[in-house]
Enzyme design. Structure first.
Site, PDB file in Angstrom:
ATOM      1  N   LYS A   1     -12.239  46.466  39.836  1.00 23.97           N
ATOM      2  CA  LYS A   1     -12.157  47.801  40.399  1.00 23.97           C
ATOM      3  C   LYS A   1     -13.247  48.676  39.777  1.00 23.97           C
ATOM      4  CE  LYS A   1      -9.799  50.943  38.184  1.00 23.97           C
ATOM      5  NZ  LYS A   1     -10.358  51.189  36.869  1.00 23.97           N
TER       6      LYS A   1
ATOM      7  N   LYS B   1       0.127  42.757  33.817  1.00 22.54           N
ATOM      8  CA  LYS B   1       0.999  43.123  32.689  1.00 22.54           C
ATOM      9  C   LYS B   1       2.406  42.571  32.929  1.00 22.54           C
ATOM     10  CE  LYS B   1      -1.551  47.383  31.685  1.00 22.54           C
ATOM     11  NZ  LYS B   1      -2.028  47.459  30.315  1.00 22.54           N
TER      12      LYS B   1
ATOM     13  N   ASP C   1     -10.164  56.551  39.460  1.00 26.74           N
ATOM     14  CA  ASP C   1     -10.168  55.565  38.371  1.00 26.74           C
ATOM     15  C   ASP C   1      -8.827  54.849  38.247  1.00 26.74           C
ATOM     16  OD1 ASP C   1     -11.047  54.157  36.094  1.00 26.74           O
ATOM     17  OD2 ASP C   1     -10.291  55.697  34.732  1.00 26.74           O
TER      18      ASP C   1
ATOM     19  N   HIS D   1      -4.048  51.435  39.926  1.00 24.14           N
ATOM     20  CA  HIS D   1      -2.909  51.118  39.056  1.00 24.14           C
ATOM     21  C   HIS D   1      -1.631  51.858  39.482  1.00 24.14           C
ATOM     22  CE1 HIS D   1      -6.096  49.434  36.819  1.00 24.14           C
ATOM     23  NE2 HIS D   1      -6.348  50.421  36.010  1.00 24.14           N
TER      24      HIS D   1
ATOM     25  N   ARG E   1     -29.130  40.400  31.792  1.00 26.69           N
ATOM     26  CA  ARG E   1     -30.554  40.674  31.601  1.00 26.69           C
ATOM     27  C   ARG E   1     -30.880  40.733  30.106  1.00 26.69           C
ATOM     28  NH1 ARG E   1     -33.506  45.096  34.887  1.00 26.69           N
ATOM     29  NH2 ARG E   1     -31.626  46.248  34.485  1.00 26.69           N
TER      30      ARG E   1
END
Ligand code: BG6
Length: 528
Positions: free
Chosen positions: A191, A225, A278, A283, A80
């Site tokens: 995520k 990784k 989180d 992870h 935007r």
């Protein structure tokens, strides 16, 4: 690839590479050859956001620099902003130059800049999405890109539904078999995949209604990784480790994801999320799954998913949650000689926030290999240093012929996979101290990526973006894995709801409750 004939007598038959039966990493294709995607477009929603600037744009430049993008490639930004291509190119230039891993080459950039396009608009703006769809159609003539496109949703999760519906409405997304359309359309979802089991199911249903399952790529950047992928190589390409990789030999496993940073400018996201959602749900549980899984029958997305899923579904929570499920929040403290604010003093965090910035947990994995072995997990912000590692502590020797004083400085054997920084593996074991008496002390044997290899590690996003454009889903969690992980987190969130988190000072290794948790099991956290 030509067979290696070096050292063979002239006229002798070239030696063919040996097939190693029973090796899950084997493949008939030579994976060492550079993999270059077909002509395609990468469309990024939220191109002006933090992730796009710090990770995605630099990763695209790095891929171009390594010659891993097809000659016909278009990077299409959508956001935007009242911008044209020029302003977008300026932003991309700044972001790539600032964060790229590979050296800056003006000629590479110029070529990439000529394939950058921008479409302005809000997510609920039908006209903007119509323009985007037309722009995609025009790419065949302007850039030789005829249909293949990956859509990266680098946007807040609450905007997923509207964007997906716009893609469906305009026919940009399609869930028809690629072999019928002759081109592919893929979607990349960042995520968090939902905020609990129910919402992740809803999200999965929505995404699956717009794209076919194999065209959905869920990014968990930890899987990109090198050191995380090396877990599979370490375990399944060698013979040394697997025989002791089980409850007969392993006493306990610790997985640590420590960060020295605070929440930065992400208060809105973080305060509504917390550490468990989180980083633990994704992870850390992925690291646990790779550590605990059985050998996949081959190195393919499906074979790996099957094994990871079995682990995720076998995870058990402890009965004594108050003792084994600790959450903490940082208060004011000192880190690297600097005064750091407490979590509730961070900009935009409410004074009475009870969101956790630290989690320590004890989980079990109820399989024949792991039953009885505690998996201790911890993750937190504003800890003394940034370090992610997986440490397997082995049981003490059943009998030691030396005296207690000979072995005073001998601990338990340990294998530590250092995910970051100082990427590598350490093996800790006892050795005789030089001298005229028998004294055994712990020593460490180190493998360091930086010294063992001259090849550079690609950044996780670079690797994963390339995989999306190639269509290799090996390093992307499937929705079943995401749901199994939420099934672990949901009861914890329920238990923590309405509770005050424990506190720890910024710069300390988490709350004392986390130390007490291990002490009550007769163990201690590693101090990495
Ligand atoms: C992200 C989390 O997924 O991973 C962040 O949202 C965290 O809170 C980050 O800081 C850590 O990633 P890395 O690669 O720096 O360990």
């Amino acid at each position: 690839m030509a067979a290696d004939t070096r050292g063979s007598a002239s006229g002798a038959k070239a030696k063919l590479p040996q097939q190693r039966p029973g090796n899950p990493l084997r493949d008939n294709a030579d994976r060492r050859l550079p993999r270059v995607p077909p002509p395609c477009a990468l469309v990024v929603f939220g191109i002006t956001g933090d992730l796009a600037q710090k990770k995605l744009l630099p990763a695209v430049y790095d891929l171009a620099n390594r010659g891993l993008l097809p000659t016909s490639f278009v990077l299409l930004g959508f956001a935007r902003r009242d911008w044209g291509d020029g302003e977008f190119i300026e932003l991309a230039h700044k972001a790539a130059k600032e964060h790229a891993r590979t050296p800056w080459r003006e000629d590479v950039w110029k070529r990439l800049a000529s394939s950058c396009k921008f479409v302005p608009g809000a997510f609920d703006d039908d006209a903007a999405f119509d323009t985007l769809a037309e722009t995609l159609l025009d790419l065949e003539e302007s850039h030789g890109v005829s249909g293949n496109a990956a859509f990266y949703l680098s946007i807040p999760p609450d905007s997923f539904p509207v964007v997906l519906k716009q893609m469906q409405r305009t026919g940009m997304a399609d869930n028809i078999d690629d072999s019928i359309t002759g081109y592919w359309r893929r979607v990349v979802v960042e995520k968090p995949f939902g905020h609990d089991l129910a919402s992740s199911r809803e999200l999965n249903e929505l995404v699956d209604s717009v794209f076919t399952a194999q065209d959905v790529f869920r990014i968990d950047h930890y899987l990109g990784k090198e050191t995380v992928q090396n877990l599979l190589a370490l375990r399944f390409a060698n013979t040394l480790f697997e025989p002791v990789w089980n409850s007969h030999h392993v006493d306990s496993v610790q997985i640590t994801m420590a960060e020295d940073v605070g929440i930065g400018s992400r208060a809105d996201f973080y305060d509504a999320t917390g550490t468990a959602r989180d980083v633990v749900q994704n992870h850390i549980l992925q690291l646990l799954a790779l550590t605990a899984m059985e050998e996949p029958v081959e190195y393919t997305p499906d074979a790996i998913r099957i094994e990871k899923l079995k682990v995720l579904r076998a995870i058990s929570l402890p009965e004594d949650l108050p003792r084994y499920a600790i959450r903490g929040q940082y208060t004011q403290g000192w880190l690297a000689g600097q005064r750091v604010p407490g979590y509730v003093q961070e900009e935009k965090v409410p004074d009475d926030s009870t969101t956790e910035t630290y989690v320590a947990l004890r989980l079990g994995v109820q399989t024949r290999r792991w039953a009885g072995v505690p998996f201790y997990l911890r993750a937190g912000k504003r800890l003394p240093r940034r370090v992610t590692e997986i440490a397997l502590t082995f049981r003490p020797a059943p009998h030691v012929p030396f005296t207690a004083s000979d072995t005073e400085s001998l601990g338990q054997n340990q294998l530590v996979v250092r995910v970051q920084p100082d990427e590598g593996v350490t093996l800790k074991f006892g050795s005789k101290v030089p001298g005229t008496v028998m004294e055994v002390r712990d020593v460490a044997m180190d493998f360091l990526y930086g010294t063992a290899f001259t090849e550079a590690s690609p950044e996780a996003y670079e690797r994963l973006l390339l995989d999306v454009l190639i269509g290799d889903a090996t390093l992307f969690p499937r929705h079943e894995e995401v749901e199994a992980s939420w099934a672990v987190i949901d009861p914890l969130e329920e238990f923590w709801a309405g509770q005050e988190p424990a506190h720890y000072r910024g710069g300390e290794w988490g709350p004392t409750e986390a130390d007490e948790m291990l002490a009550s099991d007769g163990r201690a956290w590693r101090r990495p």
